[in-house]
Design an enzyme around this catalytic site. Structure first.
Site, PDB file in Angstrom:
ATOM      1  N   ASN A   6       0.868  -1.182   0.000  1.00 30.10           N
ATOM      2  CA  ASN A   6       0.000   0.000   0.000  1.00 30.10           C
ATOM      3  C   ASN A   6       0.902   1.229   0.000  1.00 30.10           C
ATOM      4  O   ASN A   6       1.493   1.573   1.011  1.00 30.10           O
ATOM      5  CB  ASN A   6      -0.887  -0.026   1.259  1.00 30.10           C
ATOM      6  CG  ASN A   6      -1.680   1.252   1.424  1.00 30.10           C
ATOM      7  OD1 ASN A   6      -1.810   2.042   0.487  1.00 30.10           O
ATOM      8  ND2 ASN A   6      -2.224   1.457   2.617  1.00 30.10           N
ATOM      9  N   TRP A   7       0.954   1.890  -1.153  1.00 30.25           N
ATOM     10  CA  TRP A   7       1.900   3.011  -1.286  1.00 30.25           C
ATOM     11  C   TRP A   7       1.375   4.300  -0.678  1.00 30.25           C
ATOM     12  O   TRP A   7       2.102   5.291  -0.611  1.00 30.25           O
ATOM     13  CB  TRP A   7       2.230   3.246  -2.764  1.00 30.25           C
ATOM     14  CG  TRP A   7       3.003   2.136  -3.400  1.00 30.25           C
ATOM     15  CD1 TRP A   7       3.405   0.961  -2.818  1.00 30.25           C
ATOM     16  CD2 TRP A   7       3.484   2.094  -4.747  1.00 30.25           C
ATOM     17  NE1 TRP A   7       4.096   0.188  -3.721  1.00 30.25           N
ATOM     18  CE2 TRP A   7       4.158   0.863  -4.913  1.00 30.25           C
ATOM     19  CE3 TRP A   7       3.395   2.970  -5.833  1.00 30.25           C
ATOM     20  CZ2 TRP A   7       4.753   0.498  -6.115  1.00 30.25           C
ATOM     21  CZ3 TRP A   7       3.990   2.601  -7.032  1.00 30.25           C
ATOM     22  CH2 TRP A   7       4.658   1.378  -7.167  1.00 30.25           C
ATOM     23  N   LYS A   8       0.090   4.309  -0.308  1.00 29.36           N
ATOM     24  CA  LYS A   8      -0.522   5.524   0.246  1.00 29.36           C
ATOM     25  C   LYS A   8      -0.290   6.707  -0.720  1.00 29.36           C
ATOM     26  O   LYS A   8      -0.284   6.499  -1.932  1.00 29.36           O
ATOM     27  CB  LYS A   8       0.022   5.798   1.648  1.00 29.36           C
ATOM     28  CG  LYS A   8      -0.085   4.539   2.530  1.00 29.36           C
ATOM     29  CD  LYS A   8       0.154   4.766   3.976  1.00 29.36           C
ATOM     30  CE  LYS A   8      -0.017   3.451   4.709  1.00 29.36           C
ATOM     31  NZ  LYS A   8       0.046   3.590   6.167  1.00 29.36           N
ATOM     32  N   HIS A  90      -9.446   1.341   4.536  1.00 28.65           N
ATOM     33  CA  HIS A  90      -8.189   1.501   5.279  1.00 28.65           C
ATOM     34  C   HIS A  90      -8.418   2.429   6.474  1.00 28.65           C
ATOM     35  O   HIS A  90      -9.220   3.375   6.385  1.00 28.65           O
ATOM     36  CB  HIS A  90      -7.113   2.071   4.351  1.00 28.65           C
ATOM     37  CG  HIS A  90      -5.757   2.056   4.976  1.00 28.65           C
ATOM     38  ND1 HIS A  90      -5.333   3.051   5.827  1.00 28.65           N
ATOM     39  CD2 HIS A  90      -4.757   1.144   4.927  1.00 28.65           C
ATOM     40  CE1 HIS A  90      -4.114   2.751   6.254  1.00 28.65           C
ATOM     41  NE2 HIS A  90      -3.746   1.602   5.720  1.00 28.65           N
ATOM     42  N   GLU A  92      -6.804   4.842   7.595  1.00 26.56           N
ATOM     43  CA  GLU A  92      -6.606   6.273   7.300  1.00 26.56           C
ATOM     44  C   GLU A  92      -7.852   6.852   6.639  1.00 26.56           C
ATOM     45  O   GLU A  92      -8.203   8.013   6.866  1.00 26.56           O
ATOM     46  CB  GLU A  92      -5.343   6.458   6.438  1.00 26.56           C
ATOM     47  CG  GLU A  92      -4.088   6.246   7.280  1.00 26.56           C
ATOM     48  CD  GLU A  92      -2.866   5.759   6.519  1.00 26.56           C
ATOM     49  OE1 GLU A  92      -2.854   5.804   5.281  1.00 26.56           O
ATOM     50  OE2 GLU A  92      -1.916   5.312   7.195  1.00 26.56           O
ATOM     51  N   GLU A 156      -5.479  -4.815  10.493  1.00 24.50           N
ATOM     52  CA  GLU A 156      -4.449  -3.806  10.717  1.00 24.50           C
ATOM     53  C   GLU A 156      -4.752  -3.065  12.012  1.00 24.50           C
ATOM     54  O   GLU A 156      -5.555  -2.112  12.009  1.00 24.50           O
ATOM     55  CB  GLU A 156      -4.426  -2.801   9.561  1.00 24.50           C
ATOM     56  CG  GLU A 156      -4.140  -3.426   8.218  1.00 24.50           C
ATOM     57  CD  GLU A 156      -3.546  -2.407   7.252  1.00 24.50           C
ATOM     58  OE1 GLU A 156      -2.434  -2.644   6.793  1.00 24.50           O
ATOM     59  OE2 GLU A 156      -4.184  -1.374   6.996  1.00 24.50           O
ATOM     60  N   GLY A 162       2.320   2.448  10.697  1.00 25.62           N
ATOM     61  CA  GLY A 162       3.280   3.543  10.549  1.00 25.62           C
ATOM     62  C   GLY A 162       3.959   3.953  11.838  1.00 25.62           C
ATOM     63  O   GLY A 162       4.591   5.000  11.917  1.00 25.62           O
ATOM     64  N   SER A 192       3.297  -1.971  10.326  1.00 26.97           N
ATOM     65  CA  SER A 192       4.737  -2.026  10.556  1.00 26.97           C
ATOM     66  C   SER A 192       5.363  -3.384  10.227  1.00 26.97           C
ATOM     67  O   SER A 192       6.255  -3.844  10.926  1.00 26.97           O
ATOM     68  CB  SER A 192       5.063  -1.609  11.996  1.00 26.97           C
ATOM     69  OG  SER A 192       4.667  -0.260  12.224  1.00 26.97           O
ATOM     70  N   GLY A 213       2.853  -1.113   4.286  1.00 25.82           N
ATOM     71  CA  GLY A 213       2.874   0.303   3.935  1.00 25.82           C
ATOM     72  C   GLY A 213       4.306   0.768   3.684  1.00 25.82           C
ATOM     73  O   GLY A 213       4.867   0.569   2.605  1.00 25.82           O
ATOM     74  N   GLY A 214       4.912   1.370   4.694  1.00 27.45           N
ATOM     75  CA  GLY A 214       6.238   1.972   4.569  1.00 27.45           C
ATOM     76  C   GLY A 214       7.276   1.090   3.886  1.00 27.45           C
ATOM     77  O   GLY A 214       8.010   1.550   3.002  1.00 27.45           O
TER      78      GLY A 214
HETATM   79  P1  PGA Z   1       2.820   0.434   7.627  1.00 30.26           P
HETATM   80  O1  PGA Z   1       1.359   0.635   6.964  1.00 30.26           O
HETATM   81  O2  PGA Z   1       3.356  -0.877   7.105  1.00 30.26           O
HETATM   82  O3  PGA Z   1       3.599   1.623   7.184  1.00 30.26           O
HETATM   83  O4  PGA Z   1       2.602   0.379   9.113  1.00 30.26           O
HETATM   84  C1  PGA Z   1       0.480  -0.436   6.780  1.00 30.26           C
HETATM   85  C2  PGA Z   1      -0.801   0.043   6.164  1.00 30.26           C
HETATM   86  O5  PGA Z   1      -1.238   1.167   6.483  1.00 30.26           O
HETATM   87  O6  PGA Z   1      -1.412  -0.656   5.333  1.00 30.26           O
END
Ligand code: PGA
Length: 232
Positions: A6-8, A90, A92, A156, A162, A192, A213-214
């Site tokens: 997930n590149w956001k 998600h 967010e 999640e 994050g 994470s 994500g990251g």
């Molecule tokens: P993260 O994000 O790996 O940076 O914690 C995961 C996500 O939001 O899908």
């Protein structure tokens, strides 16, 4: 085993092209791999990953085919681009953009009906976990979803996204088993996930993959997680 990146709101078309060209040359083992770039970078990702085993998904999708919904993108529009699926719900989106269980349900149902693959996200906040409400929250979030061959759930925990705080493998296993007792679909872990904790998390019985994500933003760390999944 499915590993989704997930590149956001990272990587426009130029950076996406660079990433996809590098990813194409990597040995990813036998796992299913999906990348989820921002909308404006979907076309170039689809083009550059055509003919590979790597699929491209969006980070959200609306429920109507078209209409007066400023800023939204519909399932047929994604299909027209050759996009394979979408992330829905998600945390967010839920926390920052007013997404609710009802809109998550609508988005999921219509995306599936349009032939898209869906990664539907669920998870409790730190406060909810402290209050002992994890199961109640997961039950509420999962209850709006119906099992489907093209649906996976991503567990999640919001406090792990994050933050560098990962759920322990035992915590992930417990939550995944609970989600599966509610809905019979594969469950990805997210929050994470890094190359050095992936193998242990993915080694749990009910962890069927990861939403990253990251660590999905660099080819090296993303492929390291894919390779860890191959061994799990
Ligand atoms: P993260 O994000 O790996 O940076 O914690 C995961 C996500 O939001 O899908």
């Amino acid at each position: 085993m499915l590993i989704a990146g997930n590149w956001k709101m990272y990587k426009g078309p130029a950076e996406t092209a660079e990433f996809c060209l590098a990813l194409r040359d990597e040995e990813l083992g036998g796992v299913d791999v999906v990348v989820c770039p921002p909308y404006v970078s979907l076309a170039v990702a689809v083009q550059l990953l055509a003919g590979t085993e790597i699929a491209v998904a969006a980070q959200n999708v609306h429920w109507e085919d078209e209409g007066p919904y400023t800023g939204e993108i519909s399932p047929p529009m994604l299909r027209e681009l050759g996009v394979y699926g979408a992330i829905v719900g998600h945390s967010e989106r839920r926390q920052l953009f007013g997404e609710t269980d009802e809109t998550v349900a609508l988005r999921t149902r219509h995306a599936l009906a349009a032939g898209l693959f869906v990664i539907a996200c669920v998870g409790e906040t730190a406060e909810e976990r402290e209050r002992g409400e994890m199961e109640e929250v997961l039950r509420r979030q999962v209850s709006v979803l119906d099992a489907d061959d093209n649906l996976v759930v991503a567990y999640e925990p919001v406090w792990a996204i994050g933050t560098g705080k990962t759920a322990t493998p035992e915590m992930a296993q417990e939550a995944h088993a609970f989600v599966k007792s509610l809905l019979d679909v594969p469950v990805l872990y997210g929050g994470s996930v890094k190359p050095d904790n992936a193998a242990e998390l993915l080694g749990q019985q009910d962890v069927d993959g990861a939403l990253v994500g990251g660590a999905s933003l660099e080819v090296d760390s993303f492929t390291a997680i894919c390779r860890a999944a191959t061994r799990s």
